[in-house]
Write a protein that holds these residues in place. Structure first.
Motif, PDB file in Angstrom:
ATOM      1  N   ALA A 175     -51.782  45.896 104.417  1.00 37.88           N
ATOM      2  CA  ALA A 175     -53.120  46.427 104.653  1.00 37.88           C
ATOM      3  C   ALA A 175     -53.415  46.542 106.142  1.00 37.88           C
ATOM      4  CB  ALA A 175     -54.154  45.541 103.971  1.00 37.88           C
ATOM      5  N   GLY A 176     -52.741  45.746 106.949  1.00 38.46           N
ATOM      6  CA  GLY A 176     -52.957  45.805 108.388  1.00 38.46           C
ATOM      7  C   GLY A 176     -53.847  44.710 108.929  1.00 38.46           C
ATOM      8  N   GLY A 177     -53.965  43.589 108.199  1.00 41.65           N
ATOM      9  CA  GLY A 177     -54.742  42.477 108.727  1.00 41.65           C
ATOM     10  C   GLY A 177     -55.399  41.649 107.643  1.00 41.65           C
ATOM     11  N   THR A 178     -56.465  40.949 108.033  1.00 43.25           N
ATOM     12  CA  THR A 178     -57.211  40.089 107.125  1.00 43.25           C
ATOM     13  C   THR A 178     -57.885  40.917 106.031  1.00 43.25           C
ATOM     14  OG1 THR A 178     -57.680  38.593 108.968  1.00 43.25           O
ATOM     15  CG2 THR A 178     -59.046  38.362 107.018  1.00 43.25           C
ATOM     16  N   VAL A 179     -57.892  40.377 104.817  1.00 42.23           N
ATOM     17  CA  VAL A 179     -58.623  41.020 103.719  1.00 42.23           C
ATOM     18  C   VAL A 179     -59.617  40.018 103.145  1.00 42.23           C
ATOM     19  CG1 VAL A 179     -56.884  42.738 103.115  1.00 42.23           C
ATOM     20  CG2 VAL A 179     -56.725  40.459 102.130  1.00 42.23           C
ATOM     21  N   CYS A 180     -60.764  40.523 102.732  1.00 40.14           N
ATOM     22  CA  CYS A 180     -61.794  39.664 102.148  1.00 40.14           C
ATOM     23  C   CYS A 180     -61.340  39.192 100.766  1.00 40.14           C
ATOM     24  CB  CYS A 180     -63.121  40.411 102.067  1.00 40.14           C
ATOM     25  SG  CYS A 180     -63.117  41.800 100.900  1.00 40.14           S
TER      26      CYS A 180
END
Length: 254
Positions: A175-180
Protein backbone atom coordinates in the motif's frame (compact mmCIF):
# COMPACT_ATOMS: atom_id res chain seq x y z
CA UNK A 1 29.02 15.62 -28.81
CA UNK A 2 29.00 17.97 -25.83
CA UNK A 3 30.99 18.37 -22.65
CA UNK A 4 29.12 17.99 -19.38
CA UNK A 5 30.83 19.38 -16.29
CA UNK A 6 29.11 18.34 -13.10
CA UNK A 7 29.61 17.36 -9.48
CA UNK A 8 29.77 13.58 -9.29
CA UNK A 9 30.32 10.63 -6.95
CA UNK A 10 31.76 7.27 -8.03
CA UNK A 11 29.29 4.53 -7.07
CA UNK A 12 30.57 1.54 -9.07
CA UNK A 13 33.84 0.59 -10.75
CA UNK A 14 34.50 -2.27 -13.21
CA UNK A 15 37.55 -3.16 -15.31
CA UNK A 16 37.12 -2.71 -19.07
CA UNK A 17 39.41 -4.19 -21.72
CA UNK A 18 43.12 -4.19 -20.85
CA UNK A 19 43.67 -0.65 -19.61
CA UNK A 20 40.37 1.08 -18.89
CA UNK A 21 37.60 1.15 -16.33
CA UNK A 22 33.87 1.73 -16.52
CA UNK A 23 32.48 3.91 -13.77
CA UNK A 24 28.90 4.53 -12.78
CA UNK A 25 28.52 8.02 -11.41
CA UNK A 26 25.69 9.83 -9.74
CA UNK A 27 25.83 13.45 -10.84
CA UNK A 28 24.11 16.62 -9.72
CA UNK A 29 23.14 17.81 -13.22
CA UNK A 30 22.45 14.55 -15.04
CA UNK A 31 21.59 11.84 -12.52
CA UNK A 32 23.22 8.44 -13.00
CA UNK A 33 25.72 8.23 -15.86
CA UNK A 34 27.95 5.40 -17.10
CA UNK A 35 31.38 6.49 -18.32
CA UNK A 36 34.58 4.87 -19.53
CA UNK A 37 37.87 6.08 -18.05
CA UNK A 38 40.33 5.13 -20.78
CA UNK A 39 43.77 4.16 -19.56
CA UNK A 40 42.74 4.25 -15.90
CA UNK A 41 44.14 0.77 -15.23
CA UNK A 42 47.49 1.33 -16.89
CA UNK A 43 48.23 4.69 -15.28
CA UNK A 44 46.76 6.71 -12.42
CA UNK A 45 48.28 9.98 -13.66
CA UNK A 46 45.20 11.03 -15.58
CA UNK A 47 42.45 10.15 -13.09
CA UNK A 48 44.27 9.42 -9.81
CA UNK A 49 41.84 8.60 -6.99
CA UNK A 50 38.87 9.44 -9.23
CA UNK A 51 38.47 5.75 -10.00
CA UNK A 52 38.14 4.90 -6.29
CA UNK A 53 34.72 4.05 -4.91
CA UNK A 54 32.85 6.91 -3.21
CA UNK A 55 35.28 9.57 -4.48
CA UNK A 56 33.57 12.90 -5.14
CA UNK A 57 34.58 15.76 -7.38
CA UNK A 58 34.05 17.67 -10.61
CA UNK A 59 33.65 15.35 -13.59
CA UNK A 60 34.13 16.31 -17.23
CA UNK A 61 32.08 13.94 -19.36
CA UNK A 62 32.03 13.87 -23.16
CA UNK A 63 28.45 12.90 -23.98
CA UNK A 64 26.92 11.75 -27.25
CA UNK A 65 23.15 11.49 -27.84
CA UNK A 66 21.90 7.92 -28.07
CA UNK A 67 24.90 6.47 -26.22
CA UNK A 68 24.61 4.65 -22.89
CA UNK A 69 28.36 4.85 -22.25
CA UNK A 70 30.11 8.20 -22.35
CA UNK A 71 33.78 9.19 -22.13
CA UNK A 72 35.23 10.54 -18.90
CA UNK A 73 37.67 13.27 -19.90
CA UNK A 74 38.71 14.25 -16.38
CA UNK A 75 37.73 14.09 -12.73
CA UNK A 76 39.01 16.58 -10.17
CA UNK A 77 38.62 14.92 -6.78
CA UNK A 78 37.49 17.08 -3.88
CA UNK A 79 36.58 14.38 -1.33
CA UNK A 80 38.04 10.86 -1.30
CA UNK A 81 36.37 9.38 1.83
CA UNK A 82 39.09 6.79 2.62
CA UNK A 83 37.43 6.07 5.99
CA UNK A 84 34.68 4.15 4.18
CA UNK A 85 37.20 1.54 3.05
CA UNK A 86 38.90 1.13 6.43
CA UNK A 87 35.95 -0.41 8.29
CA UNK A 88 33.85 -3.37 7.14
CA UNK A 89 30.63 -1.97 8.53
CA UNK A 90 31.10 1.40 6.86
CA UNK A 91 32.17 -0.12 3.53
CA UNK A 92 29.24 -2.54 3.24
CA UNK A 93 26.83 0.21 4.32
CA UNK A 94 28.24 2.61 1.71
CA UNK A 95 27.98 -0.15 -0.91
CA UNK A 96 24.31 -0.67 -0.03
CA UNK A 97 23.68 3.08 -0.39
CA UNK A 98 25.46 3.08 -3.77
CA UNK A 99 23.48 0.08 -5.04
CA UNK A 100 20.14 1.62 -4.07
CA UNK A 101 21.07 5.01 -5.51
CA UNK A 102 21.93 3.41 -8.86
CA UNK A 103 18.49 1.79 -8.93
CA UNK A 104 16.51 4.80 -7.66
CA UNK A 105 18.10 7.75 -9.48
CA UNK A 106 17.61 8.08 -13.25
CA UNK A 107 19.44 9.92 -16.04
CA UNK A 108 18.12 13.37 -15.19
CA UNK A 109 19.05 16.24 -12.91
CA UNK A 110 18.76 15.14 -9.28
CA UNK A 111 20.23 17.90 -7.09
CA UNK A 112 18.27 17.02 -3.94
CA UNK A 113 19.04 13.29 -4.15
CA UNK A 114 22.66 14.14 -4.91
CA UNK A 115 22.85 16.34 -1.82
CA UNK A 116 21.40 13.56 0.32
CA UNK A 117 24.05 11.12 -0.94
CA UNK A 118 26.87 13.58 -0.25
CA UNK A 119 25.60 14.28 3.25
CA UNK A 120 24.90 10.60 3.93
CA UNK A 121 28.31 9.32 2.83
CA UNK A 122 30.00 12.06 4.86
CA UNK A 123 27.99 11.10 7.94
CA UNK A 124 28.76 7.43 7.40
CA UNK A 125 32.49 8.12 7.04
CA UNK A 126 32.48 9.74 10.49
CA UNK A 127 30.02 7.39 12.19
CA UNK A 128 30.99 5.22 15.13
CA UNK A 129 30.82 1.50 14.27
CA UNK A 130 27.63 0.98 16.32
CA UNK A 131 25.90 3.85 14.48
CA UNK A 132 26.50 2.75 10.87
CA UNK A 133 23.22 0.84 10.52
CA UNK A 134 20.97 3.65 11.76
CA UNK A 135 22.85 6.27 9.71
CA UNK A 136 22.47 4.16 6.57
CA UNK A 137 18.80 3.39 7.12
CA UNK A 138 18.15 7.12 7.53
CA UNK A 139 20.03 8.00 4.33
CA UNK A 140 18.13 5.40 2.33
CA UNK A 141 14.69 6.41 3.63
CA UNK A 142 15.40 10.03 2.69
CA UNK A 143 16.56 8.95 -0.74
CA UNK A 144 13.42 6.85 -1.22
CA UNK A 145 11.28 9.86 -0.29
CA UNK A 146 13.15 12.25 -2.58
CA UNK A 147 12.68 10.13 -5.70
CA UNK A 148 8.92 9.90 -5.18
CA UNK A 149 8.31 6.82 -3.02
CA UNK A 150 7.87 8.51 0.39
CA UNK A 151 5.94 6.13 2.66
CA UNK A 152 2.86 7.34 4.50
CA UNK A 153 3.39 7.18 8.27
CA UNK A 154 0.92 9.44 10.05
CA UNK A 155 -1.98 8.88 7.65
CA UNK A 156 -3.47 5.75 6.12
CA UNK A 157 -1.89 4.99 2.77
CA UNK A 158 -5.24 3.73 1.47
CA UNK A 159 -7.97 6.09 2.75
CA UNK A 160 -5.71 8.93 4.02
CA UNK A 161 -7.38 9.01 7.45
CA UNK A 162 -5.10 10.08 10.34
CA UNK A 163 -3.51 7.22 12.29
CA UNK A 164 -2.84 8.20 15.89
CA UNK A 165 0.86 8.32 16.72
CA UNK A 166 0.47 6.42 20.00
CA UNK A 167 -1.08 3.38 18.32
CA UNK A 168 0.59 0.28 16.97
CA UNK A 169 -0.34 0.21 13.28
CA UNK A 170 0.13 -2.09 10.33
CA UNK A 171 2.69 -0.98 7.74
CA UNK A 172 1.99 -2.35 4.27
CA UNK A 173 4.80 -2.10 1.72
CA UNK A 174 2.27 -2.89 -1.02
CA UNK A 175 0.00 0.00 0.00
CA UNK A 176 2.97 2.30 0.51
CA UNK A 177 2.92 2.85 4.27
CA UNK A 178 0.78 2.77 7.40
CA UNK A 179 -2.82 1.62 7.06
CA UNK A 180 -5.65 2.31 9.49
CA UNK A 181 -7.44 -0.52 11.31
CA UNK A 182 -10.29 -0.60 8.80
CA UNK A 183 -8.04 -0.72 5.73
CA UNK A 184 -5.69 -3.21 7.41
CA UNK A 185 -8.50 -5.79 7.31
CA UNK A 186 -8.57 -5.44 3.51
CA UNK A 187 -4.80 -5.22 3.02
CA UNK A 188 -2.85 -8.49 2.97
CA UNK A 189 0.53 -8.86 4.65
CA UNK A 190 2.52 -6.10 6.24
CA UNK A 191 4.19 -5.63 9.61
CA UNK A 192 2.91 -4.20 12.86
CA UNK A 193 4.88 -1.09 13.81
CA UNK A 194 4.74 0.09 17.43
CA UNK A 195 4.67 3.84 18.10
CA UNK A 196 8.46 4.11 18.63
CA UNK A 197 9.16 2.41 15.27
CA UNK A 198 6.78 4.77 13.46
CA UNK A 199 8.37 7.75 15.23
CA UNK A 200 11.82 6.59 14.12
CA UNK A 201 10.63 6.34 10.52
CA UNK A 202 9.14 9.84 10.66
CA UNK A 203 12.40 11.19 12.09
CA UNK A 204 14.51 9.58 9.34
CA UNK A 205 12.22 10.95 6.65
CA UNK A 206 12.70 14.38 8.19
CA UNK A 207 16.48 14.04 8.15
CA UNK A 208 16.92 13.56 11.90
CA UNK A 209 19.25 10.93 13.46
CA UNK A 210 17.68 8.11 15.45
CA UNK A 211 19.72 6.08 17.97
CA UNK A 212 18.47 2.47 18.17
CA UNK A 213 19.65 -0.75 19.75
CA UNK A 214 20.88 -3.56 17.50
CA UNK A 215 17.59 -5.50 17.50
CA UNK A 216 15.48 -2.49 16.51
CA UNK A 217 18.01 -1.49 13.85
CA UNK A 218 17.82 -4.95 12.26
CA UNK A 219 14.01 -4.76 12.19
CA UNK A 220 14.21 -1.44 10.34
CA UNK A 221 16.71 -2.93 7.87
CA UNK A 222 14.19 -5.68 7.06
CA UNK A 223 11.33 -3.22 6.67
CA UNK A 224 13.36 -0.98 4.38
CA UNK A 225 14.47 -3.93 2.23
CA UNK A 226 10.88 -5.11 1.82
CA UNK A 227 9.78 -1.60 0.85
CA UNK A 228 12.60 -1.20 -1.66
CA UNK A 229 11.95 -4.54 -3.34
CA UNK A 230 8.25 -3.66 -3.69
CA UNK A 231 8.77 -0.20 -5.19
CA UNK A 232 12.05 -0.34 -7.14
CA UNK A 233 11.52 -0.23 -10.92
CA UNK A 234 13.34 -3.55 -11.32
CA UNK A 235 12.80 -6.58 -9.12
CA UNK A 236 16.44 -7.73 -9.22
CA UNK A 237 17.89 -8.75 -5.83
CA UNK A 238 19.77 -6.11 -3.85
CA UNK A 239 23.04 -8.01 -3.45
CA UNK A 240 25.08 -5.32 -1.68
CA UNK A 241 22.14 -4.55 0.61
CA UNK A 242 21.90 -8.23 1.48
CA UNK A 243 25.59 -8.37 2.43
CA UNK A 244 25.17 -5.26 4.58
CA UNK A 245 22.00 -6.53 6.24
CA UNK A 246 23.49 -9.93 7.06
CA UNK A 247 26.77 -8.52 8.43
CA UNK A 248 27.95 -9.90 11.76
CA UNK A 249 30.37 -7.16 12.87
CA UNK A 250 27.75 -5.62 15.19
CA UNK A 251 27.97 -8.63 17.52
CA UNK A 252 31.51 -7.60 18.48
CA UNK A 253 30.30 -4.18 19.61
CA UNK A 254 27.79 -5.25 22.25
Amino acid sequence: MSLLQTDAIVLHVADYLESSRILRLVTREAGVQSVVARGARSSRKRFGSAVDLFAEGQAQIQTKPGRDLHALQGFDVTTARPALALDLGRFTAASAIAECALRLVHEEAAPVAYGTLVEGLDQLAMAAPHDTVTVTVGVLWRLVAEVGFRPSVGHCAECHAPVEAQLTARFSVMAGGTVCAACARRTPGGRLLPPDARAALEAWLGGHPVPLDASAARAHQRLLREFLLEHLPERRPLKAYQVWEQGQWETNLK
